[in-house]
Design a protein around this motif. Structure first.
Motif, PDB file in Angstrom:
ATOM      1  N   ILE A  59      -3.985 -16.075   0.345  1.00 47.48           N
ATOM      2  CA  ILE A  59      -4.422 -14.678   0.388  1.00 47.48           C
ATOM      3  C   ILE A  59      -3.622 -13.910  -0.663  1.00 47.48           C
ATOM      4  O   ILE A  59      -2.398 -14.040  -0.720  1.00 47.48           O
ATOM      5  CB  ILE A  59      -4.160 -14.049   1.773  1.00 47.48           C
ATOM      6  N   VAL A  60      -4.307 -13.165  -1.495  1.00 44.80           N
ATOM      7  CA  VAL A  60      -3.619 -12.350  -2.498  1.00 44.80           C
ATOM      8  C   VAL A  60      -4.153 -10.917  -2.420  1.00 44.80           C
ATOM      9  O   VAL A  60      -5.361 -10.703  -2.506  1.00 44.80           O
ATOM     10  CB  VAL A  60      -3.858 -12.886  -3.933  1.00 44.80           C
ATOM     11  N   ALA A  61      -3.241  -9.967  -2.233  1.00 43.22           N
ATOM     12  CA  ALA A  61      -3.632  -8.551  -2.229  1.00 43.22           C
ATOM     13  C   ALA A  61      -2.880  -7.833  -3.332  1.00 43.22           C
ATOM     14  O   ALA A  61      -1.673  -8.031  -3.504  1.00 43.22           O
ATOM     15  CB  ALA A  61      -3.299  -7.930  -0.876  1.00 43.22           C
ATOM     16  N   ARG A  62      -3.621  -7.021  -4.098  1.00 44.23           N
ATOM     17  CA  ARG A  62      -2.994  -6.238  -5.175  1.00 44.23           C
ATOM     18  C   ARG A  62      -3.488  -4.800  -5.086  1.00 44.23           C
ATOM     19  O   ARG A  62      -4.690  -4.548  -5.221  1.00 44.23           O
ATOM     20  CB  ARG A  62      -3.393  -6.792  -6.550  1.00 44.23           C
ATOM     21  N   GLY A  63      -2.575  -3.901  -4.841  1.00 46.65           N
ATOM     22  CA  GLY A  63      -2.943  -2.484  -4.757  1.00 46.65           C
ATOM     23  C   GLY A  63      -4.018  -2.214  -3.709  1.00 46.65           C
ATOM     24  O   GLY A  63      -4.848  -1.318  -3.865  1.00 46.65           O
ATOM     25  N   LEU A  64      -3.984  -2.999  -2.628  1.00 44.02           N
ATOM     26  CA  LEU A  64      -5.023  -2.912  -1.602  1.00 44.02           C
ATOM     27  C   LEU A  64      -4.987  -1.578  -0.865  1.00 44.02           C
ATOM     28  O   LEU A  64      -3.937  -1.140  -0.394  1.00 44.02           O
ATOM     29  CB  LEU A  64      -4.830  -4.069  -0.602  1.00 44.02           C
ATOM     30  N   ARG A  65      -6.162  -0.933  -0.792  1.00 47.73           N
ATOM     31  CA  ARG A  65      -6.249   0.386  -0.157  1.00 47.73           C
ATOM     32  C   ARG A  65      -7.401   0.453   0.820  1.00 47.73           C
ATOM     33  O   ARG A  65      -8.448  -0.157   0.598  1.00 47.73           O
ATOM     34  CB  ARG A  65      -6.522   1.448  -1.237  1.00 47.73           C
ATOM     35  N   LYS A  66      -7.209   1.207   1.906  1.00 49.85           N
ATOM     36  CA  LYS A  66      -8.314   1.501   2.810  1.00 49.85           C
ATOM     37  C   LYS A  66      -8.205   2.950   3.234  1.00 49.85           C
ATOM     38  O   LYS A  66      -7.166   3.387   3.736  1.00 49.85           O
ATOM     39  CB  LYS A  66      -8.260   0.586   4.041  1.00 49.85           C
ATOM     40  N   VAL A  67      -9.267   3.688   3.001  1.00 54.46           N
ATOM     41  CA  VAL A  67      -9.273   5.109   3.330  1.00 54.46           C
ATOM     42  C   VAL A  67     -10.422   5.382   4.306  1.00 54.46           C
ATOM     43  O   VAL A  67     -11.549   4.953   4.070  1.00 54.46           O
ATOM     44  CB  VAL A  67      -9.470   5.962   2.050  1.00 54.46           C
ATOM     45  N   TYR A  68     -10.112   6.035   5.421  1.00 54.17           N
ATOM     46  CA  TYR A  68     -11.147   6.485   6.355  1.00 54.17           C
ATOM     47  C   TYR A  68     -11.242   8.000   6.227  1.00 54.17           C
ATOM     48  O   TYR A  68     -10.323   8.698   6.652  1.00 54.17           O
ATOM     49  CB  TYR A  68     -10.790   6.146   7.800  1.00 54.17           C
ATOM     50  N   GLY A  69     -12.308   8.497   5.660  1.00 46.55           N
ATOM     51  CA  GLY A  69     -12.433   9.940   5.463  1.00 46.55           C
ATOM     52  C   GLY A  69     -11.297  10.415   4.578  1.00 46.55           C
ATOM     53  O   GLY A  69     -11.166   9.966   3.446  1.00 46.55           O
ATOM     54  N   ASP A  70     -10.420  11.301   5.102  1.00 43.04           N
ATOM     55  CA  ASP A  70      -9.274  11.692   4.281  1.00 43.04           C
ATOM     56  C   ASP A  70      -7.979  11.081   4.824  1.00 43.04           C
ATOM     57  O   ASP A  70      -6.882  11.476   4.450  1.00 43.04           O
ATOM     58  CB  ASP A  70      -9.159  13.225   4.147  1.00 43.04           C
ATOM     59  N   PHE A  71      -8.125  10.081   5.724  1.00 39.43           N
ATOM     60  CA  PHE A  71      -6.942   9.396   6.242  1.00 39.43           C
ATOM     61  C   PHE A  71      -6.724   8.082   5.492  1.00 39.43           C
ATOM     62  O   PHE A  71      -7.615   7.244   5.415  1.00 39.43           O
ATOM     63  CB  PHE A  71      -7.106   9.131   7.746  1.00 39.43           C
ATOM     64  N   VAL A  72      -5.526   7.966   4.897  1.00 39.75           N
ATOM     65  CA  VAL A  72      -5.218   6.744   4.149  1.00 39.75           C
ATOM     66  C   VAL A  72      -4.537   5.759   5.099  1.00 39.75           C
ATOM     67  O   VAL A  72      -3.385   5.936   5.478  1.00 39.75           O
ATOM     68  CB  VAL A  72      -4.294   7.045   2.955  1.00 39.75           C
ATOM     69  N   ALA A  73      -5.261   4.716   5.518  1.00 36.74           N
ATOM     70  CA  ALA A  73      -4.714   3.758   6.479  1.00 36.74           C
ATOM     71  C   ALA A  73      -3.834   2.731   5.782  1.00 36.74           C
ATOM     72  O   ALA A  73      -2.782   2.354   6.285  1.00 36.74           O
ATOM     73  CB  ALA A  73      -5.842   3.062   7.231  1.00 36.74           C
TER      74      ALA A  73
END
Lengths: 304, 281
Positions: free
Chosen positions: A2-16
C-alpha cells in the motif's frame, strides 16, 4: 503493498484526512494510532476501496482503488469496527455466504469454512445463530469471515475494542499466527499495549495528519524517555511541589492527580525526591509506553 | 493450514476476469449470491408472516367476490362481456397479491437490512458491486410476489374463476408486476432514512389498492380522478391481469407492459446509484 502520497479526504468543509504519506510493506503489521476523529477509519475505508479519495495518490497492490475497486476488494479481508455479522444466519452460514459474495465455489468453501471455524475456535458453535455469540466470539467470527477469500492484506479497525482481557489475548494470538503466515495486517487502535504487541511499524495520527511514524520502540525512544516516575502528593499539593522537583528527569508533567517525571532512571529520581525531604503518598517507576508517546503527540484534551 | 493460499479459482482471479468488461465497478455478474443468502436466512424465518401476505387477498376474494358478489350479481368487463363479480375482482386481487409480495421484501426488509443489519455495507466490502446487490435483492422480492401469484391462481382454478388458457399468461404478468414493484420499492426505500418516512409507503398503498379499479370499473369516477388513477402502477397491473384472465387481449396490454418495464429500469438505476452513493462514497 500500500502506498499513499498526499492522501486527502474531505467531507463538505470537514477535512478528515489531510495529506498523509505512508507505505505498508509486505508481511508487516502496520498500525494507525490516534484519538477518535483522527482520520484512522477514513483512511481504512479508502484503503478498503469503499471510500473515494478527494486528493493525492493511493495504490493498493499497484492498483488505483478509484478505478479497480472490486479487484482490490478481492485481495482484502475487512474486519470493521462494529461487528456486522449476518444476524439472520448461523455461524457457519455467515462464512459460507460471505465466501459466495466473492464468487468462491461451494466445493472450495465447504472445506474452507471448516478450516476457518477451527481457526476462530468456533467449531462447536457452528450451528448457533450469529447473534447468540459472546463479544469475543463475534469478533473472532468477523475475523474468520474476513479471511474467507484468503486475502493478502487484512484490515482490522479497532479489533479488540470492548473485549475482556481473555478475549483480547486470544485474538492477539490469532493475529500473530496470521502474521507468521505472511498476511499483511493493517490495524487501527487506540490501545497502546495492542500497538506495542502487534505492530512492527505505526503512524500516530491526529486531526487528519501524521504526527509521527516508526516502530513502537523507536517512537518511545524519540518521544518519551526510558522510564517514567509517577508520584502523587495529593491533589492540592502537586503543583506546589512540582516546582521543587522540576530539575529532575528530561521533562516533568503535572497532572491534577499526579506528577510524571520522564527520565533515564526513575529510581534515582525517586531517591532525589526523598532526599529533598518530600514524602509522596504513592510512587511508581515504570517503563515508558506508547501511551506516553501518544499523549505527548496528541495532547491530553478529551476528544468527544 | 494456510490463510493466504492460492486456490485454483481465487477471489482475485474471479474479480480479474471482469477487468475489461463494461460496468465492472458496479456489477460483478453475481447477483445470484444475494439471492442465495436470502434463501439461507429464509429457511429459519417465520412462515406465519410469509403466509399472511398470501391469505390477505384471498380473504378479500371471499368477502367481496362471494359475499358482496351475491348482492351485485354480475358486471360487464372492459369489452362489454358480462362476468360474475368474483371473476371481475379476482385478477385485481391477483395483481395486488404480486404487488404485496414484492413490496414486503423490497421496503421494510430492505430498510432493516440497510440501516440495522448493515448487510449491504458488508456485501459491498467484498468484490460485489451495487448492481449485484440491487438485482439480487429485487429478484428475491420478485420471487415472493411470484409465489403469491401462483398460490392465488391455484385457489382460483377450482372456484371456476379461470375461464381460458389465456389466463396462464397472468403468471408471467405477475412476474412483471412483482419485478416492477420490487424494483421501484427498493429504490424508494434506499432514499428513506426514518421509520416515519417508511410509514408513508403504507399510507400510499392502501388507497391505491382500494381505488385502482380493483372492486368496480373506473368509469364511475369523474374524468380527472380517472386520469390520476391511470397514472398509478396498480391500475396498470390490474388492467394487465384482467386482460389476461378474462381473455381480452388488445393493444392496451402493450402500454401496461411498457409501464412496468420503465418502472423496472428506473428502479434498478436509482437503487444502484443510491447504494453507490451510500456505501462506495
Amino acid at each position: 503493498m500500500i502506498v499513499a502520497r498526499g492522501l486527502r479526504k474531505v467531507y463538505g468543509d470537514f477535512v478528515a484526512v489531510d495529506g498523509i504519506d505512508f507505505e505498508v510493506r509486505k508481511g508487516e503489521a502496520f498500525g494507525l494510532l490516534g484519538p477518535n476523529g483522527a482520520g484512522k477509519s477514513t483512511t481504512m475505508k479508502m484503503i478498503a476501496s469503499v471510500s473515494k479519495r478527494t486528493g493525492g495518490e493511493l495504490t493498493i497492490l499497484g492498483l488505483d482503488p478509484n478505478k479497480r475497486g472490486p479487484e482490490i476488494r478481492a485481495h482484502l479481508g475487512v474486519v470493521p469496527q462494529q461487528d456486522n455479522l449476518d444476524r439472520e444466519l448461523k455461524v457457519h452460514e455467515n462464512l459460507f455466504a460471505y465466501g459466495r459474495f466473492f464468487g468462491l465455489s461451494r466445493k472450495f468453501l465447504k472445506t474452507k469454512v471448516e478450516e476457518l471455524l477451527e481457526f476462530a475456535q468456533l467449531t462447536e458453535k457452528r450451528n448457533a445463530k450469529a447473534e447468540e455469540l459472546s463479544g469475543g466470539m463475534k469478533r473472532r467470527l468477523t475475523i474468520a469471515r474476513g479471511l474467507v477469500n484468503e486475502p493478502e492484506i487484512l484490515m482490522l479497525d479497532e479489533p479488540t475494542t470492548g473485549l475482556d482481557p481473555q478475549a483480547r489475548h486470544i485474538l492477539w494470538d490469532r493475529l500473530f499466527r496470521l502474521k507468521e503466515q505472511g498476511v499483511t495486517l493493517v490495524i487501527t487502535t487506540h490501545y497502546m499495549d495492542e500497538a506495542e504487541q502487534l505492530c512492527d511499524r505505526l503512524i500516530v495520527m491526529d486531526k487528519g495528519k501524521i504526527m509521527a511514524e516508526g516502530s513502537p520502540a523507536d517512537l518511545i525512544k524519540r518521544f518519551a524517555s526510558k522510564e517514567v516516575l509517577e508520584v502523587r502528593f495529593g491533589s492540592s499539593k502537586n503543583i506546589e511541589i512540582a516546582e521543587q522537583i522540576f530539575h529532575l528527569g528530561h521533562r516533568t508533567e503535572v497532572l491534577p492527580d499526579r506528577i510524571l517525571i520522564y527520565s533515564e532512571n526513575g529510581e534515582e529520581d525517586l531517591q532525589a525526591i526523598l532526599k529533598l525531604g518530600l514524602e509522596p503518598v504513592t510512587s511508581l517507576v515504570r517503563r515508558s509506553s506508547l501511551e506516553d508517546v501518544f499523549l505527548r503527540l496528541t495532547g491530553r484534551t478529551l476528544v468527544e | 493450514m494456510s490463510m493466504i493460499g492460492l486456490a485454483a479459482d481465487s477471489a482475485v482471479a474471479i474479480a480479474e476476469r471482469r477487468r475489461n468488461k463494461p460496468g465492472r465497478g458496479v456489477y460483478s455478474g453475481r447477483s445470484r449470491v444475494a439471492l442465495e443468502r436470502n434463501l439461507m436466512a429464509f429457511r429459519s424465518s417465520n412462515w406465519i408472516i410469509v403466509l399472511s401476505g398470501f391469505v390477505e387477498p384471498l380473504f378479500y376474494l371471499m368477502a367481496f367476490g362471494f359475499g358482496i358478489g351475491q348482492l351485485i350479481g354480475g358486471v360487464t368487463d372492459g369489452s362489454g362481456h358480462p362476468v360474475s363479480y368474483a371473476a371481475f375482482i379476482a385478477p385485481a386481487l391477483l395483481a395486488t397479491s404480486a404487488m404485496n409480495g414484492a413490496i414486503y421484501d423490497s421496503t421494510w426488509n430492505v430498510f432493516f437490512k440497510m440501516h440495522f443489519a448493515k448487510l449491504y455495507e458488508t456485501m459491498l466490502a467484498t468484490s460485489l458491486g451495487p448492481l449485484d446487490v440491487a438485482v439480487g435483492e429485487i429478484s428475491w422480492a420478485l420471487l415472493r410476489g411470484l409465489v403469491y401469484a401462483i398460490g392465488f391462481m391455484a385457489v382460483m382454478a377450482p372456484l371456476g374463476l379461470i375461464p381460458s388458457w389465456w389466463a396462464l399468461l397472468a403468471i408471467p404478468g405477475a412476474v412483471l408486476i412483482a419485478f416492477g414493484f420490487a424494483s421501484f420499492g427498493m429504490a424508494i426505500t434506499s432514499y428513506l432514512k426514518t421509520f416515519h418516512q417508511m410509514n408513508w409507503i403504507n399510507f400510499f398503498m392502501l388507497p391505491m389498492f382500494l381505488f385502482s379499479g380493483t372492486f368496480y370499473p373506473l368509469n364511475i369516477y369523474p374524468e380527472w380522478i380517472q386520469s390520476v388513477i391511470q397514472a398509478l402502477p396498480l391500475w396498470h397491473a390490474i388492467q394487465l391481469e384482467r386482460g389476461f384472465m378474462l381473455g381480452n387481449i388488445d393493444s392496451s396490454i402493450g402500454w401496461h407492459i411498457a409501464y412496468f418495464l420503465v418502472m423496472i429500469v428506473a428502479g434498478l438505476f436509482f437503487t444502484t446509484r443510491r447504494l453507490t452513493a451510500l456505501f462506495i462514497k
